[in-house]
Design a protein around this motif. Structure first.
Motif, PDB file in Angstrom:
ATOM      1  N   MET A   1     -23.721  -7.357 -37.960  1.00 15.69           N
ATOM      2  CA  MET A   1     -23.770  -6.092 -38.670  1.00 15.69           C
ATOM      3  C   MET A   1     -24.060  -4.955 -37.686  1.00 15.69           C
ATOM      4  O   MET A   1     -24.929  -5.071 -36.833  1.00 15.69           O
ATOM      5  N   ILE A   2     -23.348  -3.882 -37.817  1.00 14.49           N
ATOM      6  CA  ILE A   2     -23.497  -2.724 -36.940  1.00 14.49           C
ATOM      7  C   ILE A   2     -24.620  -1.835 -37.468  1.00 14.49           C
ATOM      8  O   ILE A   2     -24.638  -1.476 -38.643  1.00 14.49           O
ATOM      9  N   LYS A   3     -25.553  -1.471 -36.597  1.00 11.63           N
ATOM     10  CA  LYS A   3     -26.690  -0.640 -37.004  1.00 11.63           C
ATOM     11  C   LYS A   3     -26.266   0.741 -37.475  1.00 11.63           C
ATOM     12  O   LYS A   3     -26.800   1.268 -38.443  1.00 11.63           O
ATOM     13  N   TYR A   4     -25.304   1.354 -36.757  1.00  8.14           N
ATOM     14  CA  TYR A   4     -24.846   2.704 -37.098  1.00  8.14           C
ATOM     15  C   TYR A   4     -23.316   2.704 -37.198  1.00  8.14           C
ATOM     16  O   TYR A   4     -22.633   3.221 -36.317  1.00  8.14           O
ATOM     17  N   PRO A   5     -22.783   2.148 -38.291  1.00 10.51           N
ATOM     18  CA  PRO A   5     -21.320   2.037 -38.424  1.00 10.51           C
ATOM     19  C   PRO A   5     -20.603   3.380 -38.552  1.00 10.51           C
ATOM     20  O   PRO A   5     -19.393   3.449 -38.327  1.00 10.51           O
ATOM     21  N   ASP A   6     -21.325   4.438 -38.871  1.00  9.16           N
ATOM     22  CA  ASP A   6     -20.708   5.763 -38.999  1.00  9.16           C
ATOM     23  C   ASP A   6     -20.522   6.450 -37.647  1.00  9.16           C
ATOM     24  O   ASP A   6     -19.865   7.491 -37.566  1.00  9.16           O
ATOM     25  N   ILE A   7     -21.103   5.878 -36.599  1.00  7.98           N
ATOM     26  CA  ILE A   7     -20.949   6.441 -35.257  1.00  7.98           C
ATOM     27  C   ILE A   7     -19.833   5.672 -34.561  1.00  7.98           C
ATOM     28  O   ILE A   7     -19.937   4.478 -34.338  1.00  7.98           O
TER      29      ILE A   7
ATOM     30  N   GLN B   1     -36.255   7.948 -30.219  1.00  7.95           N
ATOM     31  CA  GLN B   1     -36.842   6.610 -30.058  1.00  7.95           C
ATOM     32  C   GLN B   1     -35.766   5.525 -30.214  1.00  7.95           C
ATOM     33  O   GLN B   1     -35.757   4.555 -29.468  1.00  7.95           O
ATOM     34  N   LYS B   2     -34.877   5.695 -31.181  1.00  9.55           N
ATOM     35  CA  LYS B   2     -33.796   4.724 -31.393  1.00  9.55           C
ATOM     36  C   LYS B   2     -32.778   4.774 -30.256  1.00  9.55           C
ATOM     37  O   LYS B   2     -32.239   3.756 -29.851  1.00  9.55           O
ATOM     38  N   GLN B   3     -32.528   5.970 -29.736  1.00  8.99           N
ATOM     39  CA  GLN B   3     -31.619   6.111 -28.597  1.00  8.99           C
ATOM     40  C   GLN B   3     -32.195   5.359 -27.393  1.00  8.99           C
ATOM     41  O   GLN B   3     -31.469   4.633 -26.697  1.00  8.99           O
ATOM     42  N   GLU B   4     -33.484   5.510 -27.158  1.00  7.55           N
ATOM     43  CA  GLU B   4     -34.143   4.830 -26.049  1.00  7.55           C
ATOM     44  C   GLU B   4     -34.161   3.319 -26.263  1.00  7.55           C
ATOM     45  O   GLU B   4     -34.028   2.549 -25.311  1.00  7.55           O
ATOM     46  N   GLU B   5     -34.311   2.894 -27.512  1.00  7.45           N
ATOM     47  CA  GLU B   5     -34.281   1.472 -27.836  1.00  7.45           C
ATOM     48  C   GLU B   5     -32.905   0.885 -27.497  1.00  7.45           C
ATOM     49  O   GLU B   5     -32.806  -0.195 -26.912  1.00  7.45           O
ATOM     50  N   TYR B   6     -31.847   1.617 -27.850  1.00  7.71           N
ATOM     51  CA  TYR B   6     -30.491   1.183 -27.497  1.00  7.71           C
ATOM     52  C   TYR B   6     -30.364   1.064 -25.981  1.00  7.71           C
ATOM     53  O   TYR B   6     -29.875   0.052 -25.465  1.00  7.71           O
ATOM     54  N   GLN B   7     -30.783   2.089 -25.242  1.00  2.52           N
ATOM     55  CA  GLN B   7     -30.645   2.090 -23.787  1.00  2.52           C
ATOM     56  C   GLN B   7     -31.396   0.920 -23.151  1.00  2.52           C
ATOM     57  O   GLN B   7     -30.881   0.273 -22.241  1.00  2.52           O
ATOM     58  N   LYS B   8     -32.577   0.656 -23.633  1.00  2.00           N
ATOM     59  CA  LYS B   8     -33.377  -0.453 -23.087  1.00  2.00           C
ATOM     60  C   LYS B   8     -32.690  -1.787 -23.343  1.00  2.00           C
ATOM     61  O   LYS B   8     -32.582  -2.631 -22.448  1.00  2.00           O
ATOM     62  N   GLU B   9     -32.218  -1.994 -24.567  1.00  2.00           N
ATOM     63  CA  GLU B   9     -31.550  -3.244 -24.920  1.00  2.00           C
ATOM     64  C   GLU B   9     -30.229  -3.390 -24.159  1.00  2.00           C
ATOM     65  O   GLU B   9     -29.909  -4.465 -23.648  1.00  2.00           O
ATOM     66  N   ALA B  10     -29.473  -2.300 -24.056  1.00  2.00           N
ATOM     67  CA  ALA B  10     -28.163  -2.346 -23.402  1.00  2.00           C
ATOM     68  C   ALA B  10     -28.277  -2.591 -21.903  1.00  2.00           C
ATOM     69  O   ALA B  10     -27.402  -3.226 -21.306  1.00  2.00           O
ATOM     70  N   SER B  11     -29.354  -2.113 -21.304  1.00  2.00           N
ATOM     71  CA  SER B  11     -29.502  -2.258 -19.852  1.00  2.00           C
ATOM     72  C   SER B  11     -30.309  -3.488 -19.461  1.00  2.00           C
ATOM     73  O   SER B  11     -30.608  -3.685 -18.281  1.00  2.00           O
ATOM     74  N   ALA B  12     -30.630  -4.339 -20.406  1.00  2.00           N
ATOM     75  CA  ALA B  12     -31.467  -5.506 -20.140  1.00  2.00           C
ATOM     76  C   ALA B  12     -30.694  -6.727 -19.652  1.00  2.00           C
ATOM     77  O   ALA B  12     -31.245  -7.820 -19.599  1.00  2.00           O
TER      78      ALA B  12
ATOM     79  N   GLN C   1     -21.782  -6.119 -25.669  1.00  2.00           N
ATOM     80  CA  GLN C   1     -22.210  -6.778 -26.912  1.00  2.00           C
ATOM     81  C   GLN C   1     -23.250  -5.944 -27.650  1.00  2.00           C
ATOM     82  O   GLN C   1     -23.169  -5.785 -28.878  1.00  2.00           O
ATOM     83  N   VAL C   2     -24.223  -5.424 -26.925  1.00  2.00           N
ATOM     84  CA  VAL C   2     -25.260  -4.588 -27.539  1.00  2.00           C
ATOM     85  C   VAL C   2     -24.630  -3.335 -28.134  1.00  2.00           C
ATOM     86  O   VAL C   2     -24.926  -2.958 -29.276  1.00  2.00           O
ATOM     87  N   THR C   3     -23.742  -2.696 -27.383  1.00  2.00           N
ATOM     88  CA  THR C   3     -23.086  -1.486 -27.862  1.00  2.00           C
ATOM     89  C   THR C   3     -22.329  -1.759 -29.154  1.00  2.00           C
ATOM     90  O   THR C   3     -22.400  -0.969 -30.106  1.00  2.00           O
ATOM     91  N   MET C   4     -21.641  -2.888 -29.224  1.00  2.00           N
ATOM     92  CA  MET C   4     -20.875  -3.239 -30.425  1.00  2.00           C
ATOM     93  C   MET C   4     -21.779  -3.556 -31.612  1.00  2.00           C
ATOM     94  O   MET C   4     -21.355  -3.447 -32.753  1.00  2.00           O
ATOM     95  N   ARG C   5     -23.033  -3.914 -31.356  1.00  2.00           N
ATOM     96  CA  ARG C   5     -23.997  -4.146 -32.452  1.00  2.00           C
ATOM     97  C   ARG C   5     -24.603  -2.844 -32.947  1.00  2.00           C
ATOM     98  O   ARG C   5     -25.082  -2.769 -34.077  1.00  2.00           O
ATOM     99  N   TRP C   6     -24.595  -1.826 -32.104  1.00  2.00           N
ATOM    100  CA  TRP C   6     -25.238  -0.563 -32.463  1.00  2.00           C
ATOM    101  C   TRP C   6     -24.297   0.447 -33.082  1.00  2.00           C
ATOM    102  O   TRP C   6     -24.685   1.180 -33.987  1.00  2.00           O
ATOM    103  N   VAL C   7     -23.054   0.537 -32.560  1.00  2.00           N
ATOM    104  CA  VAL C   7     -22.113   1.546 -33.045  1.00  2.00           C
ATOM    105  C   VAL C   7     -20.731   0.925 -33.220  1.00  2.00           C
ATOM    106  O   VAL C   7     -20.442  -0.147 -32.701  1.00  2.00           O
TER     107      VAL C   7
END
Length: 65
Positions: free
Chosen positions: A1-7, A37-48, A56-62
């Protein structure tokens, strides 16, 4: 499921650089009013991890096109 499907973020015709991808996603999130805070959460997860993790992380977020 995408967290922000409208983006919707276009990745297929853009530079595949990891930093460029994260910047495009973060910019889209900011424009959509997503809290910092959510933007930073994405960046942390994506760069981990590696590049595959980033995608994969990007596709889960947007929605990725």
């Amino acid at each position: 499921m995408i967290k922000y499907p409208d983006i919707n973020v276009q990745l297929s015709t853009e530079d595949g650089n990891a930093y460029s991808i994260m910047a495009r996603v973060t910019t889209a999130m900011r424009r959509a009013g997503i809290p910092k805070q959510k933007q930073e959460e994405y960046q942390k997860e994506a760069s981990a991890g590696d590049y595959d993790n980033l995608i994969q992380v990007t596709m889960r977020w947007v929605e990725v096109a």
